[in-house]
Write a protein that holds these residues in place. Structure first.
Motif, PDB file in Angstrom:
ATOM      1  N   TYR A   1       8.631   5.538   1.053  1.00 37.65           N
ATOM      2  CA  TYR A   1       7.840   4.311   1.021  1.00 37.65           C
ATOM      3  C   TYR A   1       6.855   4.348  -0.145  1.00 37.65           C
ATOM      4  O   TYR A   1       6.136   5.329  -0.331  1.00 37.65           O
ATOM      5  CB  TYR A   1       7.074   4.128   2.333  1.00 37.65           C
ATOM      6  CG  TYR A   1       7.980   4.081   3.547  1.00 37.65           C
ATOM      7  CD1 TYR A   1       8.785   2.979   3.797  1.00 37.65           C
ATOM      8  CD2 TYR A   1       8.042   5.166   4.424  1.00 37.65           C
ATOM      9  CE1 TYR A   1       9.630   2.943   4.901  1.00 37.65           C
ATOM     10  CE2 TYR A   1       8.879   5.135   5.534  1.00 37.65           C
ATOM     11  CZ  TYR A   1       9.671   4.027   5.764  1.00 37.65           C
ATOM     12  OH  TYR A   1      10.505   3.994   6.846  1.00 37.65           O
TER      13      TYR A   1
ATOM     14  N   LYS B   1       3.628   2.755  -2.621  1.00 36.55           N
ATOM     15  CA  LYS B   1       2.311   2.162  -2.432  1.00 36.55           C
ATOM     16  C   LYS B   1       2.497   0.672  -2.129  1.00 36.55           C
ATOM     17  O   LYS B   1       3.368   0.046  -2.717  1.00 36.55           O
ATOM     18  CB  LYS B   1       1.469   2.323  -3.706  1.00 36.55           C
ATOM     19  CG  LYS B   1       1.299   3.772  -4.170  1.00 36.55           C
ATOM     20  CD  LYS B   1       0.633   3.831  -5.553  1.00 36.55           C
ATOM     21  CE  LYS B   1       0.578   5.245  -6.094  1.00 36.55           C
ATOM     22  NZ  LYS B   1      -0.022   5.322  -7.440  1.00 36.55           N
TER      23      LYS B   1
ATOM     24  N   ASP C   1       1.856   1.919   0.959  1.00 38.22           N
ATOM     25  CA  ASP C   1       1.997   2.943   1.989  1.00 38.22           C
ATOM     26  C   ASP C   1       1.336   4.232   1.486  1.00 38.22           C
ATOM     27  O   ASP C   1       1.448   4.570   0.304  1.00 38.22           O
ATOM     28  CB  ASP C   1       3.481   3.191   2.272  1.00 38.22           C
ATOM     29  CG  ASP C   1       3.696   4.065   3.495  1.00 38.22           C
ATOM     30  OD1 ASP C   1       3.945   3.508   4.574  1.00 38.22           O
ATOM     31  OD2 ASP C   1       3.611   5.306   3.360  1.00 38.22           O
TER      32      ASP C   1
ATOM     33  N   GLU D   1       2.136   7.286   1.918  1.00 38.86           N
ATOM     34  CA  GLU D   1       3.007   8.466   1.898  1.00 38.86           C
ATOM     35  C   GLU D   1       2.843   9.312   0.640  1.00 38.86           C
ATOM     36  O   GLU D   1       2.759  10.542   0.710  1.00 38.86           O
ATOM     37  CB  GLU D   1       4.476   8.047   2.035  1.00 38.86           C
ATOM     38  CG  GLU D   1       5.429   9.243   2.050  1.00 38.86           C
ATOM     39  CD  GLU D   1       6.899   8.850   2.102  1.00 38.86           C
ATOM     40  OE1 GLU D   1       7.738   9.765   2.155  1.00 38.86           O
ATOM     41  OE2 GLU D   1       7.205   7.637   2.078  1.00 38.86           O
TER      42      GLU D   1
ATOM     43  N   ALA E   1      -3.310   2.405  -0.666  1.00 43.11           N
ATOM     44  CA  ALA E   1      -2.609   3.636  -0.292  1.00 43.11           C
ATOM     45  C   ALA E   1      -3.576   4.808  -0.170  1.00 43.11           C
ATOM     46  O   ALA E   1      -3.508   5.595   0.778  1.00 43.11           O
ATOM     47  CB  ALA E   1      -1.528   3.947  -1.323  1.00 43.11           C
TER      48      ALA E   1
ATOM     49  N   LYS F   1      -5.827   4.349   2.931  1.00 43.61           N
ATOM     50  CA  LYS F   1      -5.051   4.580   4.155  1.00 43.61           C
ATOM     51  C   LYS F   1      -4.808   6.074   4.367  1.00 43.61           C
ATOM     52  O   LYS F   1      -4.693   6.538   5.503  1.00 43.61           O
ATOM     53  CB  LYS F   1      -3.710   3.850   4.080  1.00 43.61           C
ATOM     54  CG  LYS F   1      -3.781   2.356   4.360  1.00 43.61           C
ATOM     55  CD  LYS F   1      -2.381   1.754   4.353  1.00 43.61           C
ATOM     56  CE  LYS F   1      -2.402   0.288   4.722  1.00 43.61           C
ATOM     57  NZ  LYS F   1      -1.034  -0.315   4.693  1.00 43.61           N
TER      58      LYS F   1
END
Length: 219
Positions: free
Chosen positions: A140, A142, A144, A146, A174, A177
């Motif tokens: 995934y 950005k 996201d 991850e 991102a 988060k």
């Protein structure tokens, strides 16, 4: 306490965003379409296939996102290989200061690993970054988190001990988060966008100092 600084690449370390813009404009014009700044800003910072999905949908093109991405990549690669590229102002000085202070450095970029390696090598920065995570390494992209969480894991650090340098809103989302601090250095295409989630916004990497990082993370 900040133990590592994680750098985005395109538009932050080097002005490759201009190359991407030139390449995608050529792809659009070939089909009688216009590539606008608004569309550029929607695509910026995302993984290649995701950005080209947005491009395809907005311009109502027949080709698949993968076909469009391959065409863009071919043009981009030619521009990159034929052009002289320089680190953006403040990058080398900041890396030197972080190294002397014992703060670890990493790259987390949505770009393909091959592009990252070319740029790092041409800047003479081989070995400068302990960890490099590319768009090829994550499922995934950005916004996201991850890519930033994976970078922290490979560094063996908790997210709260990492600070991210970004230039695009999806990258800021991102980073936050992921539970990291984030400083934004807008590029010419992202000036004026919403960076309200960032811990602070500066004009360029020249404004990112150890004092700023310390004050930001200890306040």
């Amino acid at each position: 306490m900040i133990e590592a600084v994680i750098f985005d690449m395109d538009g932050l370390m080097v002005d490759t965003e201009s190359f991407y813009t030139q390449a995608i404009t050529e792809v659009a014009n070939k089909r009688g379409r216009e590539f606008t700044l608004k569309l550029k800003q929607e695509m910026m910072g995302r993984q290649g296939i995701e950005s080209m999905t947005i491009f395809k949908e907005q311009l109502e093109l027949e080709e698949t996102p993968l076909e469009l991405l391959e065409e863009r990549s071919k043009i981009f690669g030619g521009l990159l290989n034929a052009s002289r590229i320089e680190p953006l102002p403040g990058l080398l000085k900041l890396l030197d200061e972080l190294r002397k202070e014992g703060i670890r450095r990493a790259i987390a970029s949505s770009s393909k690993r091959c592009w990252i390696e070319i740029i790092v090598s041409r800047f003479g920065l081989d070995g400068e970054f302990e960890v490099i995570v590319s768009g090829d390494d994550v499922r995934y992209g950005k916004p996201d988190p991850e890519i930033y969480l994976l970078t922290a894991r490979r560094l063996g650090l908790s997210p709260e001990n990492c600070l991210v340098l970004e230039d695009a809103p999806v990258g800021v989302i991102a980073a936050k988060k992921a539970g990291m601090y984030c400083i934004v250095c807008p590029n010419q295409f992202s000036q004026g966008l919403d960076f309200s989630l960032a811990d602070t916004v500066v004009n360029s990497l020249e404004d990112v100092t150890l004092n700023l990082i310390t004050n930001l993370t200890e306040s």
